[in-house]
Design a protein around this motif. Structure first.
Motif, PDB file in Angstrom:
ATOM      1  N   HIS A  98       0.905  -1.125  -0.021  1.00  0.00           N
ATOM      2  CA  HIS A  98      -0.089   0.048   0.032  1.00  0.00           C
ATOM      3  C   HIS A  98       0.963   1.343   0.035  1.00  0.00           C
ATOM      4  N   LEU A  99       2.014   1.477   0.872  1.00  0.00           N
ATOM      5  CA  LEU A  99       2.736   2.313   0.768  1.00  0.00           C
ATOM      6  C   LEU A  99       3.401   2.784  -0.470  1.00  0.00           C
ATOM      7  N   VAL A 100       4.118   1.746  -1.257  1.00  0.00           N
ATOM      8  CA  VAL A 100       4.630   1.433  -2.308  1.00  0.00           C
ATOM      9  C   VAL A 100       3.866   2.256  -3.489  1.00  0.00           C
ATOM     10  N   GLN A 101       2.583   1.639  -3.269  1.00  0.00           N
ATOM     11  CA  GLN A 101       1.637   2.139  -4.447  1.00  0.00           C
ATOM     12  C   GLN A 101       1.153   3.364  -4.332  1.00  0.00           C
ATOM     13  N   THR A 102       1.029   3.922  -3.018  1.00  0.00           N
ATOM     14  CA  THR A 102       0.670   5.379  -2.826  1.00  0.00           C
ATOM     15  C   THR A 102       1.640   6.123  -3.326  1.00  0.00           C
ATOM     16  N   ARG A 103       3.060   5.842  -3.121  1.00  0.00           N
ATOM     17  CA  ARG A 103       3.994   6.493  -3.687  1.00  0.00           C
ATOM     18  C   ARG A 103       4.224   6.707  -5.193  1.00  0.00           C
ATOM     19  N   MET A 104       3.755   5.483  -5.829  1.00  0.00           N
ATOM     20  CA  MET A 104       3.941   5.248  -7.100  1.00  0.00           C
ATOM     21  C   MET A 104       2.837   6.212  -7.792  1.00  0.00           C
ATOM     22  N   LYS A 105       1.724   6.401  -7.216  1.00  0.00           N
ATOM     23  CA  LYS A 105       0.615   7.110  -7.652  1.00  0.00           C
ATOM     24  C   LYS A 105       0.847   8.395  -7.616  1.00  0.00           C
ATOM     25  N   GLN A 106       1.547   8.959  -6.362  1.00  0.00           N
ATOM     26  CA  GLN A 106       2.191  10.377  -6.254  1.00  0.00           C
ATOM     27  C   GLN A 106       3.259  10.471  -7.330  1.00  0.00           C
TER      28      GLN A 106
ATOM     29  N   MET B   1      -3.821  -7.359  -2.659  1.00  0.00           N
ATOM     30  CA  MET B   1      -2.779  -7.360  -1.894  1.00  0.00           C
ATOM     31  C   MET B   1      -2.568  -5.480  -1.965  1.00  0.00           C
ATOM     32  N   GLY B   2      -2.417  -4.997  -0.894  1.00  0.00           N
ATOM     33  CA  GLY B   2      -2.003  -3.312  -1.075  1.00  0.00           C
ATOM     34  C   GLY B   2      -2.703  -2.644  -2.207  1.00  0.00           C
ATOM     35  N   VAL B   3      -4.122  -3.147  -2.707  1.00  0.00           N
ATOM     36  CA  VAL B   3      -4.834  -2.259  -3.553  1.00  0.00           C
ATOM     37  C   VAL B   3      -5.689  -1.304  -2.783  1.00  0.00           C
ATOM     38  N   ALA B   4      -6.280  -1.915  -1.808  1.00  0.00           N
ATOM     39  CA  ALA B   4      -7.576  -1.206  -1.273  1.00  0.00           C
ATOM     40  C   ALA B   4      -7.163   0.080  -0.225  1.00  0.00           C
ATOM     41  N   GLY B   5      -6.031  -0.103   0.256  1.00  0.00           N
ATOM     42  CA  GLY B   5      -5.682   0.909   1.385  1.00  0.00           C
ATOM     43  C   GLY B   5      -5.840   0.053   2.491  1.00  0.00           C
ATOM     44  N   HIS B   6      -5.125   0.898   3.455  1.00  0.00           N
ATOM     45  CA  HIS B   6      -4.975   0.475   4.919  1.00  0.00           C
ATOM     46  C   HIS B   6      -6.377   0.395   5.683  1.00  0.00           C
ATOM     47  N   GLY B   7      -7.042  -1.023   5.766  1.00  0.00           N
ATOM     48  CA  GLY B   7      -8.223  -1.001   6.824  1.00  0.00           C
ATOM     49  C   GLY B   7      -9.407  -0.783   6.133  1.00  0.00           C
ATOM     50  N   SER B   8      -9.206  -0.580   4.676  1.00  0.00           N
ATOM     51  CA  SER B   8     -10.701  -0.313   4.158  1.00  0.00           C
ATOM     52  C   SER B   8     -11.173  -1.910   3.524  1.00  0.00           C
ATOM     53  N   ILE B   9     -12.028  -1.745   2.501  1.00  0.00           N
ATOM     54  CA  ILE B   9     -12.635  -3.079   2.056  1.00  0.00           C
ATOM     55  C   ILE B   9     -11.537  -3.851   1.489  1.00  0.00           C
TER      56      ILE B   9
END
Lengths: 118, 118
Positions: A98-106, B1-9
DNA sequence: GGCTGCTATGACCATACACGCATACAACGT
DNA sequence: ACGTTGTATGCGTGTATGGTCATAGCAGCC
């Protein structure tokens, strides 16, 4: 890096041993096959046969990848007769991705912004 | 995995392309030399010569690793005459390492607890 | 014990990549 | 333009690892 915790006082260079631990962990996640297995196990425990069906990887390949993931504590297994049922705890990996993906999006957004500013 | 964001659906399996992105990013961090360079740059920007002195890696090796880190957006550089001054943004990597380290500690603690329960 | 199904592992091959040496390239001063 | 310094890159080597095939090992049934 990654020594002091998030947001607290930065500390010195982590030991070579700790860096080695980090690199080994990231290496584990650097192989698409292993990520894919974790994806499938995230949805529910599975035996090797159903992982073969789900991923298309060979039995021996899957067995080896699971062995590595197991050694690292990312999956566990129980016997059900002749079958081994594998189960993954993907919480950490999900968070990392999730962290990596967020960064890639940014980064993509920045690049997009730059292109549009032309 | 790592798609939906932390804690969400939870959502479905991430695309092969996304998994490939993840694996490439983790592969970047799987090499101790690159982690070490990031450690040093975390402390402040540096030219190649001082990174050579700090790490003991060869000039060509460092140059290549920096090139990879740069392509991934983890370091940037500016010219100062004949020198290139490299700078890293290590926030993401620090966070990743912190999560991994926390998990490693938890695992060790569990193992210790089990030994002491014998 | 023998047979079957499931999984782990030995052996092998191909490929990726870390790493070093040599040199090309970039920047600067004279 | 030439020489020097700093860095990038071509080329080659060695090692690790992904992946397959074959088989050993495990569990269960008759």
């Amino acid at each position: 890096m990654g020594v002091a915790g998030h947001g607290s006082i930065p500390s010195s260079i982590p030991s070579p041993e700790l860096l080695e631990e980090f690199s080994q962990f990231f290496r584990l996640l650097s192989e698409p096959a292993r990520l894919q297995l974790l994806c499938h196990l995230r949805q529910g425990s599975a035996d090797v046969a159903s992982l073969i069906e789900a991923t298309g990887f060979s039995q021996s390949h899957i067995s080896r990848q699971l062995s590595q993931l197991q050694r690292a504590g990312l999956v566990t297994c129980d016997r059900d007769g002749v079958r081994l049922i594998y189960r993954a705890d993907t919480e950490l990996v999900e968070e990392l991705c999730h962290l990596v993906q967020t960064r890639m999006k940014q980064r993509l957004q920045q690049q997009l912004d730059q292109l549009q500013a032309v």
